[in-house]
Design a protein around this motif. Structure first.
Motif, PDB file in Angstrom:
ATOM      1  N   VAL A 200       3.621  -7.813  -5.271  1.00  0.00           N
ATOM      2  CA  VAL A 200       4.883  -7.104  -5.058  1.00  0.00           C
ATOM      3  C   VAL A 200       4.714  -5.647  -5.478  1.00  0.00           C
ATOM      4  N   LYS A 201       5.163  -4.743  -4.619  1.00  0.00           N
ATOM      5  CA  LYS A 201       5.144  -3.328  -4.983  1.00  0.00           C
ATOM      6  C   LYS A 201       6.522  -2.952  -5.511  1.00  0.00           C
ATOM      7  N   VAL A 202       6.544  -2.548  -6.787  1.00  0.00           N
ATOM      8  CA  VAL A 202       7.753  -1.949  -7.346  1.00  0.00           C
ATOM      9  C   VAL A 202       7.358  -0.498  -7.548  1.00  0.00           C
ATOM     10  N   CYS A 203       8.201   0.415  -7.101  1.00  0.00           N
ATOM     11  CA  CYS A 203       7.733   1.794  -7.026  1.00  0.00           C
ATOM     12  C   CYS A 203       7.912   2.551  -8.336  1.00  0.00           C
ATOM     13  N   GLU A 204       7.899   1.853  -9.460  1.00  0.00           N
ATOM     14  CA  GLU A 204       7.900   2.499 -10.765  1.00  0.00           C
ATOM     15  C   GLU A 204       6.515   2.338 -11.375  1.00  0.00           C
ATOM     16  N   PRO A 205       5.931   3.389 -11.933  1.00  0.00           N
ATOM     17  CA  PRO A 205       6.439   4.752 -11.972  1.00  0.00           C
ATOM     18  C   PRO A 205       6.188   5.488 -10.658  1.00  0.00           C
ATOM     19  N   GLY A 206       6.923   6.577 -10.468  1.00  0.00           N
ATOM     20  CA  GLY A 206       6.581   7.499  -9.387  1.00  0.00           C
ATOM     21  C   GLY A 206       7.576   7.613  -8.268  1.00  0.00           C
ATOM     22  N   GLU A 207       8.025   6.485  -7.719  1.00  0.00           N
ATOM     23  CA  GLU A 207       8.892   6.582  -6.539  1.00  0.00           C
ATOM     24  C   GLU A 207      10.094   5.655  -6.714  1.00  0.00           C
ATOM     25  N   ARG A 208      10.814   5.880  -7.802  1.00  0.00           N
ATOM     26  CA  ARG A 208      11.911   4.974  -8.110  1.00  0.00           C
ATOM     27  C   ARG A 208      13.014   5.025  -7.055  1.00  0.00           C
ATOM     28  N   HIS A 209      13.028   6.114  -6.249  1.00  0.00           N
ATOM     29  CA  HIS A 209      14.039   6.166  -5.191  1.00  0.00           C
ATOM     30  C   HIS A 209      13.777   5.112  -4.122  1.00  0.00           C
TER      31      HIS A 209
ATOM     32  N   MET B  15       7.328 -12.125 -10.278  1.00  0.00           N
ATOM     33  CA  MET B  15       6.759 -11.076  -9.432  1.00  0.00           C
ATOM     34  C   MET B  15       5.454 -10.620 -10.073  1.00  0.00           C
ATOM     35  N   VAL B  16       4.368 -10.755  -9.344  1.00  0.00           N
ATOM     36  CA  VAL B  16       3.090 -10.238  -9.814  1.00  0.00           C
ATOM     37  C   VAL B  16       2.936  -8.887  -9.131  1.00  0.00           C
ATOM     38  N   THR B  17       3.117  -7.804  -9.905  1.00  0.00           N
ATOM     39  CA  THR B  17       3.312  -6.494  -9.276  1.00  0.00           C
ATOM     40  C   THR B  17       2.005  -5.743  -9.074  1.00  0.00           C
ATOM     41  N   ARG B  18       2.044  -4.848  -8.110  1.00  0.00           N
ATOM     42  CA  ARG B  18       0.842  -4.105  -7.716  1.00  0.00           C
ATOM     43  C   ARG B  18       0.723  -2.816  -8.517  1.00  0.00           C
ATOM     44  N   PRO B  19      -0.506  -2.370  -8.719  1.00  0.00           N
ATOM     45  CA  PRO B  19      -0.717  -1.133  -9.470  1.00  0.00           C
ATOM     46  C   PRO B  19      -0.815   0.117  -8.594  1.00  0.00           C
ATOM     47  N   ASP B  20      -0.467   0.025  -7.303  1.00  0.00           N
ATOM     48  CA  ASP B  20      -0.630   1.204  -6.439  1.00  0.00           C
ATOM     49  C   ASP B  20       0.593   2.111  -6.524  1.00  0.00           C
ATOM     50  N   THR B  21       0.958   2.450  -7.765  1.00  0.00           N
ATOM     51  CA  THR B  21       2.088   3.334  -8.015  1.00  0.00           C
ATOM     52  C   THR B  21       1.580   4.761  -8.187  1.00  0.00           C
ATOM     53  N   LEU B  22       2.492   5.677  -8.506  1.00  0.00           N
ATOM     54  CA  LEU B  22       2.113   7.072  -8.759  1.00  0.00           C
ATOM     55  C   LEU B  22       2.511   7.448 -10.180  1.00  0.00           C
TER      56      LEU B  22
ATOM     57  N   ASP C  61      -7.467  -2.813  -6.634  1.00  0.00           N
ATOM     58  CA  ASP C  61      -7.207  -1.460  -6.148  1.00  0.00           C
ATOM     59  C   ASP C  61      -6.302  -1.497  -4.920  1.00  0.00           C
ATOM     60  N   CYS C  62      -5.689  -2.657  -4.680  1.00  0.00           N
ATOM     61  CA  CYS C  62      -4.770  -2.848  -3.557  1.00  0.00           C
ATOM     62  C   CYS C  62      -5.447  -2.487  -2.239  1.00  0.00           C
ATOM     63  N   ASP C  63      -4.781  -1.668  -1.412  1.00  0.00           N
ATOM     64  CA  ASP C  63      -5.372  -1.437  -0.090  1.00  0.00           C
ATOM     65  C   ASP C  63      -6.483  -0.389  -0.103  1.00  0.00           C
ATOM     66  N   ASN C  64      -6.772   0.168  -1.270  1.00  0.00           N
ATOM     67  CA  ASN C  64      -7.961   1.026  -1.345  1.00  0.00           C
ATOM     68  C   ASN C  64      -9.181   0.133  -1.544  1.00  0.00           C
ATOM     69  N   VAL C  65     -10.079   0.169  -0.601  1.00  0.00           N
ATOM     70  CA  VAL C  65     -11.289  -0.644  -0.728  1.00  0.00           C
ATOM     71  C   VAL C  65     -12.267   0.091  -1.638  1.00  0.00           C
ATOM     72  N   VAL C  66     -12.874  -0.638  -2.585  1.00  0.00           N
ATOM     73  CA  VAL C  66     -13.939  -0.042  -3.382  1.00  0.00           C
ATOM     74  C   VAL C  66     -15.165   0.025  -2.463  1.00  0.00           C
ATOM     75  N   THR C  67     -15.391   1.214  -1.919  1.00  0.00           N
ATOM     76  CA  THR C  67     -16.388   1.310  -0.850  1.00  0.00           C
ATOM     77  C   THR C  67     -17.814   1.183  -1.365  1.00  0.00           C
TER      78      THR C  67
END
Lengths: 423, 317
Positions: free
Chosen positions: A60-69, A88-95, A150-156
């Motif tokens: 689950v993406k919760v947009c905190e921190p960074g994009e709480r709007h 909810m197991v939340t994702r770390p792809d926040t800002l 790293d979510c949708d960023n692939v560790v290339t």
């Protein structure tokens, strides 16, 4: 405080059963199941409606921190409760990315204050999700990180990824990845095929996912890491997954609800609410993924809840952001698989609740004595027309707007307490 | 008259009889354009705005001349230099423009679907002048008119479309239009420049140029879109010219009276030999440009008529 739910259709994914019975909740745990006396308890007659373990939603993406709007822990938590999601197991792809114990602690504090359901944050596998240096996996695990991704960023760089896996293995930490060959899929907005050609959109072959999965599995074989592929979507990946499991590797896989209920044609005239990552696939792929869930090859179904505001979506398709909100629609969307006859309720709940719980080492996901009373009561047949304005999420980017759905949550319990519904 | 469109967003939405209606009207405008007095009042009092988010000289001037000949007040907006650079979104730009009450918007945009998106938000007729790799309907219509005038019909012809199909919106619109009018379409080019599953569009696909154009009535060349290529699609331009460039030898495989077309601008010596392009007996490339003005006049005229009949109907916001 004792609550007895009687006359309930109990969906037990652990034993694969679906039968009428009662369930007693006491001190936040399940105290008894089956034929239970109502001695001193507050009795709730479920009227034959379903009671199942609450959904455990990985990714689950919760947009905190960074994009709480776009989404906060409060709104995501309310949406989860209304959708029968108890963890909810939340994702770390926040800002910024959740890549240090300090950020993780902030997230946990916010989650505890604001969300009515359980929140288990995941942490980034590499700093800034940049694929260069590993994060403080040990500290993060001590601070409560449920898994590393790293979510949708692939560790290339395979060397970096292999080292992360080796290190994570020593801590018995779970590594979650989004398998994809990033060079092949660069810039793509849809899956290659007739539809993509007709609409003139940049496309990627489904083979890119299989290539990513093949590489990841080779690294798992090399390092012995615990690995979960979070969002498989194509038939081409399934033999690779089956082989890895047959070889005895510690590998599991998930699929998003969108890839089980929608296909590439739903994009239609450039409807950006249907732009997700990976992109929607062909109908053959969709059916193959459902069959893989039914057979148990795919372990987990998740919402891949990704809030995006109107500004990110009201753009030409190529420029629009990816992702869809889905916490609240996960259950009725998943019920489509049941109503279409692909799968029965206990099997569905194995993927929605039992398997994700097991993979994360949680006690939830079972209707067993002593398990946490994280439960969802729902009417599997109740019909409604989805109206996105009714969603509790701050962002309303659902692909199901205006669609007919069946399956309504009546009440959600977390640790025995009602977090949604009125009994 | 059969033409029930509010916008001209693509060939996909058009029915064969609508295509015929438009081409019939365009024929009349060809006659007008060849007179000394080239003026009509079909669009008198209407405002036409050309919004080109991508560089274009030929298409933009064609639309401008078409509008002026029909008496519209034509304005060109150089979108590349304007607010889009200041971060304004496409929709905000559209809404601002809409507030100025234009009647006709002509839009070119580098992203597929962008013109459809814009058409949903404005209160006027929108013409797609090319969106990404999606469609370029007026180009396909002008090609159709050129073919119909050269061959006397627009059905049961063997038409080869050659070259960079993958990056070409012209190819997509032409495949749809010529398919709707029941022609036999062949696509010729290296497999790296063929989009995925293109064989499912009712076309025959060839990677051998000579076999591909054998016996064809029409040979339509496409420009190699170097600016849209983000990787190596072909080994080199000279190998491409050797295998797929149209020269007299390869053209000899087509019918003796086959016509040669090119949407322009041409890369001479890459996809087409200069002598072929200039051969007035074979090449109709100049006619294509002429037909372009007439087709655009017809399209704008028809859309304006529909607008007059149903001024407030539809999804306008």
């Amino acid at each position: 405080m004792k609550t007895l739910l009687t006359n309930a259709r109990l969906i037990d994914p652990e034993h694969g059963t679906d039968e009428l019975g009662a369930i007693l909740i006491e001190d936040g745990v399940i105290a008894a199941v089956g034929d239970v006396s109502s001695d001193g308890a507050q009795v709730v007659d479920c009227g034959g409606k379903c009671v199942a373990p609450g959904i455990v939603d990985i990714g689950v993406k919760v947009c905190e921190p960074g994009e709480r709007h776009k989404e906060s822990f409060r709104t995501a938590g309310l949406a989860a409760a209304a959708g029968g999601v108890t963890t909810m197991v939340t994702r770390p792809d926040t800002l910024p990315a959740i890549d240090s114990p300090e950020v993780l602690e902030f997230v946990e504090r916010r989650a505890n204050e604001a969300a009515p359901v359980r929140v288990m944050p995941m942490a980034a596998l590499t700093r800034g999700r940049e694929g260069r240096e590993m994060t403080e996996i040990g500290f993060l695990q001590d601070a409560g990180a449920a898994a590393f991704t790293d979510c949708d960023n692939v560790v290339t760089n395979p060397k970096v990824f292999a080292r992360c896996m080796t290190y994570a293995k020593s801590l018995d930490a779970l590594v979650i990845a989004h398998p994809q060959d990033p060079t092949l899929s660069k810039g793509a907005a849809v899956t290659s095929g007739k539809f993509a050609t007709l609409k003139g959109l940049p496309m990627v072959s489904p083979m890119a996912e299989r290539m990513g999965l093949e590489r990841d599995i080779a690294l798992v074989e090399m390092t012995g890491a615990r690995y979960h592929a979070d969002n498989l979507s194509t038939a081409k990946s399934l033999p690779v997954l089956a082989r890895a499991k047959a070889d005895g590797l510690d590998v599991t896989a998930g699929v998003s609800i969108h890839h089980l209920t929608l296909n590439e044609l739903d994009v239609g005239d450039y409807r950006t609410f249907f732009k997700v990552k990976p992109p929607l696939r062909s109908e053959d792929d969709r059916v193959a993924m459902i069959e893989a869930v039914a057979s148990g090859l795919i372990d987990v179904i998740s919402s891949m809840h990704t809030p995006q505001d109107e500004e990110s979506k009201r753009l030409p398709f190529e420029e629009a952001a990816s992702g869809a909100v889905a916490l609240e629609t996960l259950l009725p969307a998943a019920m489509r698989l049941v109503h279409a006859g692909y799968i029965d309720l206990p099997t569905l709940w194995r993927a929605l609740s039992l398997n994700p719980s097991k993979r994360l080492g949680l006690e939830t996901g079972r209707l067993a004595v002593g398990a946490p009373a994280d439960l969802v009561m729902f009417d599997p047949d109740a019909p409604f027309v989805m109206d996105r304005e009714t969603l509790r999420s701050k962002s309303k980017n659902t692909p199901y707007d205006g669609q007919r759905m069946q399956g309504k949550v009546i009440a959600t319990f977390v640790g025995g307490a009602i977090v949604f519904g009125d009994l | 008259m059969t033409f029930r469109q509010k916008h001209l967003l693509g060939i996909e939405q058009l029915r064969p009889e609508e295509i015929t209606t438009l081409l019939d009207l365009a024929d009349k405008y060809v006659d007008l354009n060849r007179r000394q007095q080239k003026h009509s009042d079909a669009l008198a009092g209407l405002t036409q705005i050309n919004m080109f988010f991508e560089n274009s000289t030929r298409t933009q001037s064609s639309f401008e001349i078409a509008g002026k000949r029909l008496g519209a007040d034509v304005m060109n907006m150089a979108m590349q230099a304007s607010s889009i650079k200041k971060g304004e979104t496409l929709i905000d730009t559209a809404l601002s423009l809409n507030a100025m009450h234009p009647d006709i918007l002509v839009v070119r945009h580098p992203h597929s679907g962008a013109v459809d998106l814009l058409a949903e938000k404005v209160n006027c007729a929108v013409l797609n002048a090319g969106d990404g790799r999606h469609e370029h309907p007026t180009q396909a219509l002008l090609d159709a008119l050129t073919i119909r005038r050269a061959k006397g019909r627009l059905h049961r012809l063997n038409i080869a479309i050659c070259g960079d199909i993958a990056h070409s919106r012209v190819a997509r619109s032409n495949i749809m239009l010529l398919g709707k009018m029941e022609n036999r379409i062949r696509l010729v080019g290296p497999p790296t420049l063929m989009p995925s599953q293109i064989d499912q569009f009712g076309v025959e696909v060839y990677d051998d140029m000579r076999k591909g154009i054998e016996g064809c009535d029409v040979v339509m060349m496409l420009r190699l879109q170097k600016e849209r290529m983000d990787g190596g699609f072909i080994p080199s331009e000279r190998e491409y010219y050797h295998r797929y460039g149209l020269d007299a030898e390869k053209l000899s495989y087509a019918k003796d009276d086959a016509i040669v077309m090119h949407p322009g601008p041409m890369n001479r010596g890459v996809e087409i030999d200069g002598t072929i392009a200039d051969d007035i007996n074979r090449s109709v490339i100049q006619e294509q440009v002429e037909m372009g003005v007439a087709v655009r006049m017809a399209a704008m005229d028809l859309l304006a008529r529909n607008r007059r009949e149903q001024p407030n109907e539809g999804v306008y916001v």
